[in-house]
Motif scaffolding. Structure first.
Motif, short mmCIF file in Angstrom:
data_model
loop_
_atom_site.label_atom_id
_atom_site.label_comp_id
_atom_site.label_asym_id
_atom_site.label_seq_id
_atom_site.Cartn_x
_atom_site.Cartn_y
_atom_site.Cartn_z
N SER A 1 10.76 -16.55 -3.83
CA SER A 1 10.62 -15.95 -2.49
C SER A 1 9.36 -16.42 -1.78
CB SER A 1 10.59 -14.42 -2.62
OG SER A 1 11.82 -13.96 -3.11
N GLY A 2 8.67 -17.37 -2.38
CA GLY A 2 7.48 -17.93 -1.75
C GLY A 2 6.24 -17.06 -1.87
N ILE A 3 6.24 -16.11 -2.81
CA ILE A 3 5.08 -15.25 -3.02
C ILE A 3 4.20 -15.87 -4.10
CG2 ILE A 3 4.29 -12.94 -3.72
CD1 ILE A 3 5.90 -12.91 -1.11
N ARG A 4 2.93 -16.03 -3.80
CA ARG A 4 1.98 -16.58 -4.77
C ARG A 4 2.00 -15.68 -6.00
NH1 ARG A 4 -4.19 -16.96 -4.81
NH2 ARG A 4 -4.55 -19.02 -5.71
N SER A 5 2.15 -16.29 -7.18
CA SER A 5 2.23 -15.51 -8.40
C SER A 5 1.80 -16.35 -9.59
CB SER A 5 3.65 -14.98 -8.60
OG SER A 5 4.61 -15.98 -8.38
N PHE A 6 1.33 -15.65 -10.62
CA PHE A 6 0.78 -16.30 -11.80
C PHE A 6 1.30 -15.61 -13.06
CE2 PHE A 6 -2.44 -16.30 -8.45
CZ PHE A 6 -2.66 -17.67 -8.29
N HIS A 7 1.68 -16.39 -14.07
CA HIS A 7 2.11 -15.85 -15.37
C HIS A 7 1.04 -16.24 -16.38
CE1 HIS A 7 5.33 -16.00 -18.81
NE2 HIS A 7 4.34 -15.17 -19.08
N ILE A 8 0.33 -15.24 -16.89
CA ILE A 8 -0.68 -15.47 -17.92
C ILE A 8 -0.25 -14.79 -19.21
CG2 ILE A 8 -2.53 -15.71 -16.22
CD1 ILE A 8 -3.50 -12.89 -17.06
N ASN A 9 -0.74 -15.29 -20.33
CA ASN A 9 -0.39 -14.67 -21.60
C ASN A 9 -1.54 -13.87 -22.21
OD1 ASN A 9 -1.96 -16.84 -22.39
ND2 ASN A 9 -0.66 -17.40 -24.11
N ARG A 10 -2.71 -13.97 -21.63
CA ARG A 10 -3.87 -13.20 -22.10
C ARG A 10 -4.95 -13.18 -21.02
NH1 ARG A 10 -4.55 -18.30 -23.92
NH2 ARG A 10 -6.66 -19.04 -24.32
N ALA A 11 -5.83 -12.21 -21.12
CA ALA A 11 -6.86 -12.01 -20.10
C ALA A 11 -7.79 -13.22 -19.96
CB ALA A 11 -7.69 -10.76 -20.42
#
Length: 108
Positions: free
Chosen positions: A48-58
């Motif tokens: 949908s064009g929304i800035r997003s990030f997938h992280i696996n740890r802090a």
């Protein structure tokens, strides 16, 4: 699909639909990089064009304002995290159904 996963997907969809009204800067997805359900939580805002990030740890978020995250294609990239440090940040946060609450809290 389990109830917890469906609820998370519905919540991310709601964030995406209301992103402009909320003034959302980005969505942070916390969870295992090998989880297809967590990866789908990233796809919803990305498509949908929304800035997003997938992280696996802090530790993927560093003090020098960079974030190492998994893209939809599975590539791990590092880039600038907060675009404007002089303003308040509005973010949506979600996590995979099996992600411990502590992992999410540590990421904030």
């Amino acid at each position: 699909i389990c109830d917890a996963t469906q609820e998370r997907q519905d919540a991310v969809h709601d964030l995406v639909v209301n992103a402009e009204e909320l003034g959302l800067d980005f969505i942070l997805v916390v969870g295992g990089w090998d989880s297809s359900n967590t990866a789908h939580l990233l796809e919803i805002p990305q498509l949908s064009g929304i800035r997003s990030f997938h992280i696996n740890r802090a530790e993927c978020i560093t003090a020098d304002n960079t974030i190492s995250h998994r893209t939809m294609s599975g590539e791990i990239v590092t880039e600038k995290f907060i675009e404007d440090l002089s303003k308040d940040v509005v973010m949506g946060v979600t996590s995979g159904a099996s992600t411990p609450d502590a992992a999410v809290q540590d990421s904030l």
